[in-house]
Design an enzyme around this catalytic site. Structure first.
Site, PDB file in Angstrom:
ATOM      1  N   ASP A 215     -11.028 -16.804   0.665  1.00  0.00           N
ATOM      2  CA  ASP A 215     -11.963 -16.418   1.724  1.00  0.00           C
ATOM      3  C   ASP A 215     -13.262 -17.231   1.673  1.00  0.00           C
ATOM      4  OD1 ASP A 215     -10.332 -14.584   2.939  1.00  0.00           O
ATOM      5  OD2 ASP A 215     -11.309 -12.820   2.131  1.00  0.00           O
TER       6      ASP A 215
ATOM      7  N   GLY B 221      -5.982  -7.143   8.798  1.00  0.00           N
ATOM      8  CA  GLY B 221      -5.729  -8.138   9.832  1.00  0.00           C
ATOM      9  C   GLY B 221      -6.680  -9.323   9.852  1.00  0.00           C
ATOM     10  N   GLY B 222      -7.325  -9.639   8.723  1.00  0.00           N
ATOM     11  CA  GLY B 222      -8.219 -10.799   8.700  1.00  0.00           C
ATOM     12  C   GLY B 222      -9.280 -10.666   9.779  1.00  0.00           C
TER      13      GLY B 222
ATOM     14  N   THR C  76      -3.805  -6.401   3.858  1.00  0.00           N
ATOM     15  CA  THR C  76      -4.874  -5.546   3.413  1.00  0.00           C
ATOM     16  C   THR C  76      -4.426  -4.154   3.791  1.00  0.00           C
ATOM     17  OG1 THR C  76      -6.475  -7.289   3.865  1.00  0.00           O
ATOM     18  CG2 THR C  76      -7.331  -5.057   3.931  1.00  0.00           C
TER      19      THR C  76
HETATM   20  O1  DON Z   1     -11.640  -9.843   3.287  1.00  0.00           O
HETATM   21  C1  DON Z   1     -11.064 -10.336   4.242  1.00  0.00           C
HETATM   22  O2  DON Z   1     -11.543 -10.426   5.343  1.00  0.00           O
HETATM   23  C2  DON Z   1      -9.656 -10.807   4.055  1.00  0.00           C
HETATM   24  N1  DON Z   1      -9.397 -11.194   2.716  1.00  0.00           N
HETATM   25  C3  DON Z   1      -8.799  -9.690   4.481  1.00  0.00           C
HETATM   26  C4  DON Z   1      -7.396 -10.091   4.544  1.00  0.00           C
HETATM   27  C5  DON Z   1      -6.707  -9.213   5.476  1.00  0.00           C
HETATM   28  O3  DON Z   1      -7.179  -8.399   6.178  1.00  0.00           O
HETATM   29  C6  DON Z   1      -5.343  -9.419   5.548  1.00  0.00           C
HETATM   30  N2  DON Z   1      -4.817  -8.367   6.375  1.00  0.00           N
HETATM   31  N3  DON Z   1      -4.071  -7.995   6.965  1.00  0.00           N
END
Ligand code: DON
Length: 591
Positions: free
Chosen positions: A442, A492-493, A400
């Site tokens: 997700d 970072g999820g 992201t």
């Molecule tokens: O929306 C979300 O929470 C995830 N799809 C985000 C993914 C994410 O942050 C990956 N990142 N580094």
């Protein structure tokens, strides 16, 4: 802790990495998303940390994790554009120069603080196709089919970025689309020289690029991986952006671009029809906000869990004298980990797309709830996660991008947007030139069953036609005495939440400058797995032993996140920008 929904499962989470990444990340062996595992990101020691300083500017600033995108934003600001103009320009530029993460094939969130004091939130998160169903990732026996939600057209949500950027520009921008999209078109057509930081990102999925000829033709250099110093040209993407330039969001949602994505989806087992694109909408909403020791923290509401969870953590932490205890001290780590553990235990099945499910926001953010959770923390002992009721907290995708903008009028914009995995689903529709997301991953693939990231979620986040999947993205703006104080956020999820929260608390409680706050080694606790993730440099041997004696288990992870933040120094009035050391291709710049 109050039980909000039926529990699906309460077993330790084993986080599976997407196959493409497993090989590269095996050396690290952990259960955390692999954002920015960057060979050039040197570990920070306390001695290094003591010397780092943010970039300062008097009037305006942009911070993003790709230097050319930052420069595009600064140019727009110098030409008299406001923060929204610059944010839209950076959004399009990132789609070109940071193709893993910046996008027009995904979606995200924009948080705006206007100079007149208003705070507004724009949700341009992807939506599930109209033909989507709760069991679409399961086979006839009800088993979740690995990879279906991540590596196929079934994983693609209706992209929201183009409509989001368009809506933001129309509502609060001052420049025409042509002006703010032009730099992106030029970067795509002329190409740009790749730095080692860019190569590190490309290399993480380079093997997958060879699987599809239309992807290989762009992202491999005559079949070989690009190396630093070579030029990446994207003429097809330039053409797609030109169509958007001429036709606006209609060109994307009603014209050739939608037709090509729908055709590719239908040819490859996906569910898209033109109706999915025609029905797509973005949503303006009220942000979440809460207080922390005189600061007002403003962040995003559902369909993100970010704002609520950050606020819960801060409200639990508020009475503790973290500053007195010190960064990295046994007590600070203990209380931060316990606050995170409790907030993450709440975050899972209570939350979902507000257009579909009720989110108990007032209850989760009530003082009573914070007090109740805090009262369960024992002063000298880690609480086993199994003793905390709630539903299992998810761990999400790993790539992201976040960027922050402040203009000379005092407007500020925080944007986090994503295609979920690094380079999304890894596929490009025909000659459109842009990667499509795999954001559908997700969603809950099946209650109680982990998806490819080990996500175990509940019914509030089940797949429904036209619904947006729950997110952790947390574009955040902090005010002090009503005035702009900080703009922050990260990829970072699930670690987005702790990373963003720590970038603030490192300043507010530990007295760091913005660069120190962003660079400082992080910790992350998300209820399950029952361990604390730490970056190198956070724990001394003595601290670690003391915490282990209290029952903590630690997992050392090389690095995660890429926080891109701006602070308005209340003493000097200067803007202080910090590009995360973990993203060496990034840049903080202003004037
Ligand atoms: O929306 C979300 O929470 C995830 N799809 C985000 C993914 C994410 O942050 C990956 N990142 N580094």
């Amino acid at each position: 802790m109050q039980k909000l929904r039926p529990r699906w499962l309460a077993a330790p989470l084993l986080l599976a990495m997407p196959l493409a990444w497993a090989a590269q990340t095996a050396a690290v062996q952990d259960n955390i998303p692999k954002q920015a595992l960057d060979a050039t990101a040197a570990p920070t020691t306390m001695a290094t940390l003591a010397t780092v300083r943010p970039v300062t500017a008097k009037h305006a600033m942009v911070v993003s994790d790709q230097h050319l995108a930052t420069e595009v934003g600064v140019d727009i600001l110098k030409q008299g554009g406001n923060a929204i103009d610059a944010a839209v320009a950076v959004g399009y530029a990132q789609a070109v120069v940071n193709p893993c993460c910046g996008n027009i094939g995904g979606g995200g969130f924009m948080l705006v603080h206007l100079a007149d004091g208003q705070n507004v939130f724009l949700d341009f998160r992807e939506k599930a196709p109209l033909k989507a169903s709760p069991t679409m990732y399961q086979d006839a026996s009800g088993n979740v089919v690995p990879g279906r939600s991540t590596g196929t057209y079934l994983g693609v949500g209706v992209p929201g970025t183009v409509m989001g950027l368009d809506a933001a520009l129309k509502k609060y921008g001052t420049m025409p689309l042509h002006k703010v999209i032009a730099p992106a078109i030029k970067l795509a057509r002329d190409g740009f020289v790749l730095q080692q930081g860019d190569i590190n990102v490309l290399n993480q999925r380079v093997k997958d690029f060879a699987r599809y000829p239309n992807v290989a033709a762009i992202f491999l250099n005559h079949g070989k991986p690009f190396v630093a110093g070579e030029r990446l040209r994207q003429p097809q993407l330039a053409h797609t952006l030109e169509l958007i330039d001429k036709g606006g969001e209609k060109a994307f949602y009603h014209g050739d671009i939608a037709r090509k994505v729908v055709a590719a989806s239908q040819a490859n087992g996906g569910l898209f029809t033109m109706q999915d694109f025609a029905d797509y909408t973005v949503q303006w909403d009220k942000p979440i906000s809460c207080g922390y020791r005189g600061y007002t923290v403003v962040s995003d509401p559902p369909p993100s869990s970010g704002g609520i969870t950050i606020c819960q953590i801060l409200q639990i932490l508020q009475p503790y004298p973290l500053g007195k205890w010190g960064y990295g001290s046994v007590k600070s780590i203990h209380y931060m980990a316990e606050a995170e553990r409790r907030a993450f235990a709440d975050r899972n099945t209570a939350l979902g797309d507000p257009a579909f499910v009720h989110n108990p926001i007032d209850q989760l953010l009530s003082q009573h709830h914070a007090d109740t959770l805090r009262a369960t923390i024992q002063p000298d002992k880690a609480t086993p996660s199994s003793e905390i009721k709630g539903d299992l907290g998810p761990v999400e995708g790993t790539n992201t991008t976040h960027y922050s903008v402040v203009d000379e009028h005092g407007n500020a914009v925080a944007v986090t947007y994503t295609i979920n995995y690094l380079f999304g689903v890894g596929q490009i529709a025909g000659d459109t030139g842009f990667f499509l997301n795999n954001e559908m991953d997700d969603f809950t693939s099946k209650p109680g069953v982990p998806n490819s990231f080990g996500l175990i979620q509940g019914k509030a986040n089940q797949i429904e036609p036209g619904k947006r999947p729950l997110s952790s993205m947390s574009p955040t703006i902090v005010l002090r005495d009503g005035k702009l104080f900080m703009v922050t956020g990260s990829p970072g999820g699930s670690t987005i939440i702790s990373t963003t929260m720590e970038s603030f608390i490192n300043v507010a409680a530990f007295g760091m400058n913005m660069q120190q706050a962003v660079d400082a080694p992080r910790l992350h606790q998300q209820w399950y797995p029952d361990m604390v993730f730490v970056e190198p440099g956070l724990l001394t041997t003595k601290t670690q032993s003391a915490l282990e004696a209290m029952g903590y288990k630690f997992k050392l992870v090389k690095s995660w996140g890429a926080d891109e933040a701006i602070l308005v120094n209340p003493h000097t009035g200067l803007l202080e920008g910090a590009n995360d050391r973990r993203r060496p291709a990034g840049l903080a710049a202003g004037f």
